[in-house]
Design an enzyme around this catalytic site. Structure first.
Site, PDB file in Angstrom:
ATOM      1  N   LYS A   1      15.329   2.753   9.185  1.00 55.54           N
ATOM      2  CA  LYS A   1      14.882   3.220   7.871  1.00 55.54           C
ATOM      3  C   LYS A   1      16.011   3.920   7.125  1.00 55.54           C
ATOM      4  CE  LYS A   1      12.903   7.126   6.970  1.00 55.54           C
ATOM      5  NZ  LYS A   1      12.000   8.299   6.863  1.00 55.54           N
TER       6      LYS A   1
ATOM      7  N   ASP B   1       9.241   3.176   5.653  1.00 55.59           N
ATOM      8  CA  ASP B   1       8.857   4.542   5.998  1.00 55.59           C
ATOM      9  C   ASP B   1       7.384   4.526   6.401  1.00 55.59           C
ATOM     10  OD1 ASP B   1       7.454   4.236   3.643  1.00 55.59           O
ATOM     11  OD2 ASP B   1       8.079   6.157   2.795  1.00 55.59           O
TER      12      ASP B   1
END
Length: 218
Positions: free
Chosen positions: A120, A138
């Site tokens: 991420k 996320d």
């Protein structure tokens, strides 16, 4: 109209005017990397405060390395596990100077080798820092697609990213990424999504398996 077009049209209409891709590279890439480290396991408002306090004192790898560890910890204390984050920020700063001559690497493989940098964080740096199209997964970009059955509930974050990038046009990845984040914060919340009380709050409720089964756990 198929599900993908409904989702894309909805996100464009609801969030498109607030999402300007020209903002992607307004922030210094090193600061973006450090702020993303600070964002791990904490709330947005804590991330912003910690970043503001840190960058008011040190904004570059060299400046951060000159900071005493206790001072660095104090500046970012509000961000949660600050001792671990301070250690990683020091390590990253040292690597950026010694291995990359002060430049942030612009490829995923090298980014994820940095301490504390996962998929991420790497994808956020690539997308917002370098303008390289990615969908950074996320908690919201993981939860929302699973609830509306775009992605299998058992999929890991890499599988979620790969699936979303295969479903949506590449020139819409930035919009989809920020759209799902905003949608997840405002409507498809982790607890008590708005559709529970009023299905009209979510245009996706007509095809959302989570809404139909009342099983919102992912």
């Amino acid at each position: 109209m198929n599900k993908i077009k409904i989702i894309l049209n909805y996100i464009e209409n609801k969030y498109g005017k607030y999402i300007d891709a020209s903002h992607m590279r307004n922030q210094d890439i090193f600061e973006l990397l450090i702020e993303t480290i600070l964002s791990q396991r904490t709330r947005d408002e804590n991330t912003e405060k910690a970043a503001d306090q840190l960058f008011a004192v040190a904004r570059t790898p060299k400046q951060i390395l000159k900071l005493p560890m206790r001072k660095l910890q104090s500046l970012i204390r509000i961000s949660g596990p600050y001792r671990q984050k301070a250690k990683r920020i020091k390590q990253i700063s040292k690597i950026i100077i010694e291995k990359y001559k002060g430049k942030i690497p612009n490829n995923r493989e090298e980014l994820i080798e940095l301490p504390g940098v996962g998929y991420k964080t790497a994808d956020i740096v690539l997308m917002y820092g370098f303008g390289i199209p990615r969908i950074a997964i996320d908690t919201h970009c993981n939860r929302v697609p699973k609830r509306i059955s775009l992605v299998n509930k058992k999929a890991n974050v890499e599988e979620v990213r790969e699936k979303l990038e295969s479903l949506f046009p590449k020139n819409k990845w930035y919009l989809i990424n920020l759209g799902f984040v905003s949608f997840g914060k405002e409507i498809c919340k982790p607890v008590n999504p708005l559709c529970i009380k009023d299905s009209k709050k979510c245009l996706f409720s007509s095809f959302c398996k989570a809404y139909k089964t009342k099983n919102f756990k992912v």
